[in-house]
Motif scaffolding. Structure first.
Motif, PDB file in Angstrom:
ATOM      1  N   UNK A  13      13.024  31.109  21.266  1.00  0.00           N
ATOM      2  CA  UNK A  13      12.967  32.006  20.101  1.00  0.00           C
ATOM      3  C   UNK A  13      13.820  33.258  20.336  1.00  0.00           C
ATOM      4  N   UNK A  16      17.361  32.243  19.998  1.00  0.00           N
ATOM      5  CA  UNK A  16      17.669  32.047  18.575  1.00  0.00           C
ATOM      6  C   UNK A  16      17.911  33.408  17.895  1.00  0.00           C
ATOM      7  N   UNK A  17      17.050  34.378  18.193  1.00  0.00           N
ATOM      8  CA  UNK A  17      17.218  35.719  17.626  1.00  0.00           C
ATOM      9  C   UNK A  17      18.526  36.351  18.073  1.00  0.00           C
ATOM     10  N   UNK A  19      21.283  34.868  19.189  1.00  0.00           N
ATOM     11  CA  UNK A  19      22.447  34.150  18.637  1.00  0.00           C
ATOM     12  C   UNK A  19      22.610  34.433  17.144  1.00  0.00           C
ATOM     13  N   UNK A  20      21.487  34.538  16.429  1.00  0.00           N
ATOM     14  CA  UNK A  20      21.572  34.831  14.984  1.00  0.00           C
ATOM     15  C   UNK A  20      22.168  36.212  14.759  1.00  0.00           C
ATOM     16  N   UNK A  53      26.544  30.216  15.726  1.00  0.00           N
ATOM     17  CA  UNK A  53      25.708  29.444  14.798  1.00  0.00           C
ATOM     18  C   UNK A  53      25.304  28.111  15.413  1.00  0.00           C
ATOM     19  N   UNK A  56      22.553  28.871  17.857  1.00  0.00           N
ATOM     20  CA  UNK A  56      21.305  29.189  17.149  1.00  0.00           C
ATOM     21  C   UNK A  56      20.682  27.914  16.590  1.00  0.00           C
ATOM     22  N   UNK A  57      21.503  27.055  16.011  1.00  0.00           N
ATOM     23  CA  UNK A  57      21.015  25.801  15.430  1.00  0.00           C
ATOM     24  C   UNK A  57      20.379  24.916  16.510  1.00  0.00           C
ATOM     25  N   UNK A  60      17.034  26.413  17.524  1.00  0.00           N
ATOM     26  CA  UNK A  60      16.059  26.284  16.430  1.00  0.00           C
ATOM     27  C   UNK A  60      15.487  24.869  16.381  1.00  0.00           C
ATOM     28  N   UNK A  61      16.369  23.886  16.529  1.00  0.00           N
ATOM     29  CA  UNK A  61      15.900  22.498  16.500  1.00  0.00           C
ATOM     30  C   UNK A  61      15.081  22.150  17.739  1.00  0.00           C
ATOM     31  N   UNK A  63      13.086  24.281  19.279  1.00  0.00           N
ATOM     32  CA  UNK A  63      11.757  24.871  19.013  1.00  0.00           C
ATOM     33  C   UNK A  63      10.978  23.889  18.155  1.00  0.00           C
ATOM     34  N   UNK A  64      11.600  23.422  17.094  1.00  0.00           N
ATOM     35  CA  UNK A  64      11.036  22.368  16.253  1.00  0.00           C
ATOM     36  C   UNK A  64       9.631  22.668  15.767  1.00  0.00           C
ATOM     37  N   UNK A  65       8.847  21.622  15.590  1.00  0.00           N
ATOM     38  CA  UNK A  65       7.442  21.768  15.262  1.00  0.00           C
ATOM     39  C   UNK A  65       7.173  22.192  13.832  1.00  0.00           C
ATOM     40  N   UNK A  66       5.923  22.560  13.602  1.00  0.00           N
ATOM     41  CA  UNK A  66       5.457  22.931  12.272  1.00  0.00           C
ATOM     42  C   UNK A  66       5.832  24.371  11.939  1.00  0.00           C
ATOM     43  N   UNK A  67       5.748  24.716  10.672  1.00  0.00           N
ATOM     44  CA  UNK A  67       6.034  26.075  10.220  1.00  0.00           C
ATOM     45  C   UNK A  67       5.128  27.076  10.924  1.00  0.00           C
TER      46      UNK A  67
END
Ligand SMILES: [Fe+2]
Ligand SMILES: [Fe+2]
Ligand SMILES: [Fe+2]
Ligand SMILES: [Fe+2]
Ligand SMILES: [Fe+2]
Ligand SMILES: [Fe+2]
Lengths: 184, 184
Positions: A13, A16-17, A19-20, A53, A56-57, A60-61, A63-67
């Motif tokens: 996470x 991801x932050x 890289x974003x 990007x 980050x992508x 993010x993938x 990490x996956x999982x539910x919302x």
């Protein structure tokens, strides 16, 4: 498959932050380079923004999982200066990732047997080394008031590997084919 | 002129981090919507991703100043699911910004007489209200397995104001002219 260990999940996470934010600031610093007449440095910012990007992508993938929502702690670089100064910010950010952030994240993913995260961190680490060098070369030119020479920048859409002038037959980091590279 | 007060500066950096992550996840969720055959929902994600870029850019320029680095704490939403689930993540994120984050940031900027930050937070808050509603409408369609009807999405490049079908003569939030709106 989503990440299993909480510490590697935190690092994904954070990455991801980071890289974003890097993706975004390179877009914005690219706009400034364009206005200063550094068309090729602007194009380099745009291309490397796309590489971030890709990173980050990937994170993010993994990490996956539910919302779910989380407060993310991530390193950012700020400042709106001349292109020479913005490139220093870019170099600082890339070197931090190369020397501190990604080696620790990668080591942790290996330690926790998180093979997906390990691949994602490895891909990013290898690209950031190249980014640091490219931004340094760009800064050397900009310090003399000159733009860089640049035919094209090629970015691997799988790992973010960044190459000048011509795409390799096969990505040396992830094995993606020449045709897959995105040109800037 | 760069921000003067440390607390408003913190909030600008957090908002920049949150908007950069939102920009990125909408690009990624847009790719998933596209693969599921929801072409218009994909386009909505892409358009709103651009609105979040406008917000991130405004915050970044208000932070301004010299090159510096900071650890940024920012809210992110994660999860890689079906479009119906991703839209729930998007709704949650937008509602958090509308109900908690931006009202507090805006109130603080006013309290600290940071007029640039105040404008930047105000622009974002107004756009996020519309984003929450548009994502809710999209989710209602996706729940029935349907795409949304969509002629075009127009985004104001100054404030991120988001309008369906036709750009207004003048942006009701920031006053930008019709010609400036970016169409998706
Ligand atoms: Fe990266
Ligand atoms: Fe990089
Ligand atoms: Fe690659
Ligand atoms: Fe936003
Ligand atoms: Fe939004
Ligand atoms: Fe506007």
């Amino acid at each position: 498959m989503p990440v299993k260990n909480a510490r590697t999940a935190d690092f994904l996470r954070s990455a991801y932050g980071g890289e974003s934010m890097a993706h975004m600031r390179y877009l914005l610093w690219g706009e400034i380079a364009e206005k200063e007449g550094f068309k090729n440095i602007a194009r380099l910012f745009e291309a490397i923004s796309y590489a971030e990007r890709v990173h980050a992508s990937n994170h993010f993938h993994e990490i996956g999982g539910e919302t779910s929502d989380a407060t993310v702690a991530a390193g950012g670089v700020f400042g709106v200066g001349k292109t020479v100064d913005n490139l220093q910010g870019a170099i600082n950010g890339e070197l931090h990732e190369v020397e501190q952030m990604y080696p620790v994240y990668l080591n942790t993913a290996r330690f926790q047997n998180e093979t997906g995260a390990e691949r994602s961190f490895h891909f990013a680490l290898e690209a950031e080394k190249i980014h640091a060098k490219l931004f340094k070369d760009a800064q050397n030119a900009a310090k003399q008031g000159k733009d860089i020479e640049l035919k094209a920048v090629y970015i691997c859409p799988v790992c973010g590997h960044t190459v000048l002038d011509e795409a390799p037959d096969k990505c040396p980091i992830c094995g993606a084919s020449k045709e897959m590279f995105k040109a800037f």
